[in-house]
Design a protein around this motif. Structure first.
Motif: not given
Length: 476
Positions: A142-160
């Motif tokens: 995440t922007g705070q340097g933490m692991p993602y805990r919810v799928y949708t933000p994770f998908w948005k972070a890696v899809r591109s």
């Protein structure tokens, strides 16, 4: 990669869950250095797999060995502690390096750390390579340097993100002399399946070639309707590649690039297919950052939720044997026993029924799946069970309880799935359903003397009990 290796430098490639020749970065790097000795090690981590996983592994190893033979190579089989086996093999063949594809489950990481340290201590080069995931778990934050805990933000972070193009199978050079190998048949990896081995084997297409053929068929014929049809129990609408992906007969990058090509060509369901590939990534992301995922409730406070953890409880035993009296649940549990797999929608239905209607702990279901699934992987299995149970990573603001009958009416409207996999007793029903009675343990037979018609717990009663338990849990 350093270029100072001589032409005769031998490198050991340690196969694990990368049982393919193409898009195998560790193997390609080894081939670039000179002769390669491929090895698979039967260690405690492999012996600890469930019965169905070991049978599926046996079939995959046989296919890999055959692929290597067509290239003038051999798959060396050795059993024992991985560190000892690799040190001994390196001495026998004069290897300077050992390569492998990186693993991410806690027990596997601990083993690999030990192996790498021991090899380096003796002066050997030990290198691990990416390739079993699209993205290294520590690189997605995440922007705070933490692991993602919810799928949708994770998908948005890696899809591109850019994923390296898959590699072709490398040209392999054999060593001047092959070391001795144990035999696959002597390992007896299928023995724990007992009489169910032949039944499950009939539903498996093992090996890299079979995986690539399935992927091509899916992308050419099925991906267009994937999003609309994937949840229907009565349709063969998915890629059917979960077991091949588990054992690395196909790489996630090959799925990713194939899905992107289909999306660029206008296939309506391609993006949703990519999301499912990333759902697997998310599971591994969670397991890496939260290694207790398979063993402890992921959400804080859930240790106080009232579940039964008794594996001998009659309700759990009925669930395992497809004898709950709920047709779609029983059909799905028998599909699992017949094929070693289960439709994903059915997995959610049976998991919800076990943890909500029957109030049995998700760990019991997780362990049963680990023994029966040919596509078991520790991350997806753990995340899936906790997601359905309510104690896992889920953005839903409510306590989800699947109604099996409603789900069946929606996703199996003509009862095709239920007829395919369920029969009340031996000698009746479809030929496919009858194979359950050929596969089930002999000790179960007495329990099938009379058909069970009524649910062991009615759906309204089970739902009410689950909601009451959740309300009591929230007030603690």
């Amino acid at each position: 990669m350093a270029q100072n290796h001589t032409q005769d430098t031998v490198t050991i490639h340690w196969f694990r869950r990368d049982l393919r020749l193409s898009d195998n970065r560790a193997l390609t790097a080894a081939a670039a250095q000179g002769p390669v000795v491929p090895v698979f090690v039967l260690d405690d981590e492999v012996r600890g797999l469930g019965a169905a996983s070991k049978q599926r592994l046996e079939m995959s190893l046989a296919a890999l060995a055959a692929d290597l033979e067509t290239r003038g190579m051999q798959l060396i089989l050795r059993s024992g502690r991985a560190t000892d086996v690799l040190l001994q093999l390196a001495q026998e063949v004069g290897a300077k390096s050992v390569h492998w594809s990186r693993a991410y489950a806690p027990d596997w990481v601990a083993r690999d750390t030990e192996v790498k340290a021991a090899l380096k201590q003796t002066g050997l080069s030990a290198e691990s390579f990416e390739g079993t995931l699209l993205f290294e778990p520590w690189t997605v934050q995440t922007g705070q340097g933490m692991p993602y805990r919810v799928y949708t933000p994770f998908w948005k972070a890696v899809r591109s993100r850019v994923v390296d193009a898959p590699l072709r199978a490398p040209d392999l050079k054999p060593p001047s002399v092959w070391p001795q190998s144990e035999t696959l048949s002597a390992w007896g990896l299928s023995k724990d399946m007992r009489r169910g081995a032949a039944v499950v084997a009939a539903h498996v297409q093992a090996g890299e070639s079979a995986a690539q053929a399935k992927l091509s068929t899916f992308l050419e014929e099925k991906v267009v309707a994937y999003q609309a049809a994937r949840d229907f129990l009565d349709r063969a609408a998915t890629s059917d590649l979960s077991d091949a992906l588990t054992f690395g007969e196909v790489s996630p990058a090959q799925l990713w690039h194939g899905g992107h090509r289909a999306m660029q060509q206008g296939a309506a369901g391609a993006e949703h297919f990519l999301k499912e590939v990333v759902w697997r990534e998310f599971a591994w992301h969670l397991l890496w950052h939260f290694p207790q995922l398979p063993h402890a409730n992921w959400r804080d406070g859930w240790d106080q939720f009232e579940w039964s953890e008794d594996p001998d409880h009659p309700h759990f035993q009925a669930w395992c044997r497809g004898r709950t009296g709920v047709a779609v649940v029983d059909a799905a549990m028998r599909e699992l026993y017949i094929t070693g797999k289960m439709h994903n929608r059915a997995r959610m239905i049976v998991a919800s029924y076990l943890t909500k209607h029957l109030r049995m702990h998700w760990k019991l279901g997780l362990k049963w799946f680990a023994d029966c699934l040919i596509d078991w992987d520790p991350a997806s299995n753990a995340m899936g069970w906790q997601w359905v149970a309510g104690c896992g990573p889920d953005a839903a603001p409510y306590f989800r309880i699947f109604n099996p009958d409603t789900q069946a009416d929606k996703f199996d409207p003509e009862k095709t799935y239920r007829r395919r996999w369920f029969s009340h007793k031996d000698g009746e029903g479809s030929a496919t359903a009858q194979t359950f009675f050929q596969a089930m343990p002999v000790s179960w037979e007495a329990r099938f003397a009379h058909p069970q018609m009524q649910p062991i717990v009615s759906l309204p009663e089970g739902r009410a009990r689950a909601l009451a338990a959740y309300e009591a849990f929230k007030t603690q």
